[in-house]
Design a protein around this motif. Sequence first.
Motif, PDB file in Angstrom:
ATOM      1  N   LYS A  14       0.725  -1.231  -0.064  1.00 22.43           N
ATOM      2  CA  LYS A  14       0.007   0.091   0.095  1.00 22.43           C
ATOM      3  C   LYS A  14       1.070   1.216  -0.029  1.00 22.43           C
ATOM      4  CE  LYS A  14      -3.905   1.853   2.386  1.00 22.43           C
ATOM      5  NZ  LYS A  14      -5.183   1.902   3.428  1.00 22.43           N
ATOM      6  N   ASN A  70      -6.758 -15.457 -13.831  1.00 21.11           N
ATOM      7  CA  ASN A  70      -7.877 -15.421 -13.019  1.00 21.11           C
ATOM      8  C   ASN A  70      -9.068 -16.060 -13.567  1.00 21.11           C
ATOM      9  OD1 ASN A  70      -7.418 -13.445 -10.914  1.00 21.11           O
ATOM     10  ND2 ASN A  70      -8.035 -11.583 -12.040  1.00 21.11           N
ATOM     11  N   ARG A 119     -15.318  -7.249  -7.254  1.00 16.78           N
ATOM     12  CA  ARG A 119     -14.359  -6.908  -6.283  1.00 16.78           C
ATOM     13  C   ARG A 119     -13.227  -7.712  -6.077  1.00 16.78           C
ATOM     14  NH1 ARG A 119     -19.248  -5.225  -4.361  1.00 16.78           N
ATOM     15  NH2 ARG A 119     -19.489  -7.340  -3.167  1.00 16.78           N
ATOM     16  N   THR A 120     -13.429  -9.214  -6.096  1.00 13.44           N
ATOM     17  CA  THR A 120     -12.552 -10.291  -5.980  1.00 13.44           C
ATOM     18  C   THR A 120     -11.534 -10.263  -7.171  1.00 13.44           C
ATOM     19  OG1 THR A 120     -13.861 -11.319  -4.189  1.00 13.44           O
ATOM     20  CG2 THR A 120     -11.785 -12.610  -5.276  1.00 13.44           C
ATOM     21  N   CYS A 170     -11.278  -8.018  -9.794  1.00 14.89           N
ATOM     22  CA  CYS A 170     -10.822  -6.669 -10.099  1.00 14.89           C
ATOM     23  C   CYS A 170      -9.396  -6.703  -9.064  1.00 14.89           C
ATOM     24  CB  CYS A 170     -11.736  -5.558 -10.000  1.00 14.89           C
ATOM     25  SG  CYS A 170     -12.727  -5.659 -11.345  1.00 14.89           S
ATOM     26  N   SER A 171      -9.621  -6.942  -7.894  1.00 13.79           N
ATOM     27  CA  SER A 171      -8.604  -6.720  -6.962  1.00 13.79           C
ATOM     28  C   SER A 171      -7.209  -7.639  -7.148  1.00 13.79           C
ATOM     29  CB  SER A 171      -8.915  -6.846  -5.430  1.00 13.79           C
ATOM     30  OG  SER A 171      -9.020  -8.332  -5.177  1.00 13.79           O
ATOM     31  N   ALA A 199      -5.998  -5.706 -10.493  1.00  9.57           N
ATOM     32  CA  ALA A 199      -5.045  -4.744 -10.310  1.00  9.57           C
ATOM     33  C   ALA A 199      -4.072  -4.859  -9.574  1.00  9.57           C
ATOM     34  CB  ALA A 199      -5.942  -3.739  -9.509  1.00  9.57           C
ATOM     35  N   ALA A 200      -3.893  -5.913  -8.481  1.00  8.60           N
ATOM     36  CA  ALA A 200      -2.611  -6.209  -7.991  1.00  8.60           C
ATOM     37  C   ALA A 200      -1.518  -6.548  -8.856  1.00  8.60           C
ATOM     38  CB  ALA A 200      -2.868  -6.838  -6.628  1.00  8.60           C
TER      39      ALA A 200
END
Length: 142
Positions: free
Chosen positions: A43, A62, A70-71, A73-74, A77-78
């Motif tokens: 972070k 994925n 959310r799951t 995309c997280s 993105a990570a």
Amino acid sequence: FFSRVISPVMATASSWRGADVLAVDDFDESMVREVFETAAAMKRMVAAKGGSDVLRGRVLANVFYEPSTRTMCSFDAAMKRLGGQVVSVSESTSSAKKGETLEDTVRCLECYCDAMVLRHPQVGTAARAAAAARKPILNAGD
């Protein structure tokens, strides 16, 4: 492969290397601490630099057999913030629609990726995938 490159904290944790992440119950207190320390460090890195290229050349699959915003995309993105690429597969785009087994899908996808995130509505599916795969499986919900 994530543990070797994300942070010095996790780089020293040999128990993470190439390991599947299937259930929260598999984590002991020190592992949970490592996850939170690494998340905090990441972070700070994103806030300071926007990202990193530590996973350049790495690919995450994925694999989502049920809807998720959310799951999915997280993880996407990570991986991208760390310089990696993502291959996304859904039930509607996989050969599961034609009857391909989960085990066959996993064995096929591991030819294209370094690790897989799996979300499936059926309990126990992540363990089945891990048994069939040579690459790490991260359970995103089953």
